[in-house]
Design an enzyme around this catalytic site. Sequence first.
Site, PDB file in Angstrom:
ATOM      1  N   CYS A 131       0.814  -1.229   0.000  1.00 56.99           N
ATOM      2  CA  CYS A 131       0.000   0.000   0.000  1.00 56.99           C
ATOM      3  C   CYS A 131       0.845   1.275   0.000  1.00 56.99           C
ATOM      4  CB  CYS A 131      -0.963   0.010   1.172  1.00 56.99           C
ATOM      5  SG  CYS A 131      -0.199   0.355   2.773  1.00 56.99           S
ATOM      6  N   CYS A 151      14.084   0.738  11.445  1.00 59.37           N
ATOM      7  CA  CYS A 151      13.610   1.574  12.553  1.00 59.37           C
ATOM      8  C   CYS A 151      12.180   1.990  12.204  1.00 59.37           C
ATOM      9  CB  CYS A 151      14.538   2.782  12.678  1.00 59.37           C
ATOM     10  SG  CYS A 151      14.159   3.828  14.089  1.00 59.37           S
TER      11      CYS A 151
HETATM   12 FE    FE Z   1       0.319  -1.718   3.729  1.00 54.98          FE
END
Ligand code: FE
Length: 181
Positions: A131, A151
């Site tokens: 996404c 991180c």
């Molecule tokens: Fe995603």
Amino acid sequence: MNRRDLVKMTAATCALWACGGPVGAAEFKSTRADAVDLTPEKWREILTPQEYSVLRDAGTERAFTGDLWDDHEDAVFVCAGCGLPLFDSKAKFDSGTGWPSFWEPIAKDAVADRVDTSLGVVRTESLCARCGGHLGHVFRDGPKPTFLRYCINSVSLDKVPRAQASGLGAVQLGGVGGSTP
Ligand code: FE
């Protein structure tokens, strides 16, 4: 001029002209067959304001404020935007930074990289490969075996205890709501 000077100058020029960003997640185009490509308006309907700020606007939660930096449960961590499994607690380590840190993603095609010059320095941004949600950054100062340090913002992830993790992977807009209020 040596290479280091050139990199510094380029970064400084980018900062001056604001060409670095923050790199908007909306510009990312997933190459996955199950790509999730929604408008900013649709994401605002799905995500909490804090999730939107981090996932879609490349924001950063304050260190030591997320719910996963000090979490040690045996679990899988999925994207809070689309539910894609991204990291496994088996690759999680205590980096001391106040953000959940991993030495590798759960799969090669789960996390995408992109150059980010938004702070006037060259960093590598980590995105959900399905996404395009902003997760955090990856640095080359991690532990064995990869020496990488992903991180990651806690707010970008939902935690799924391993006992409940079978069958994960289908698109679940808004994640699974496991860790994000
Ligand atoms: Fe995603």
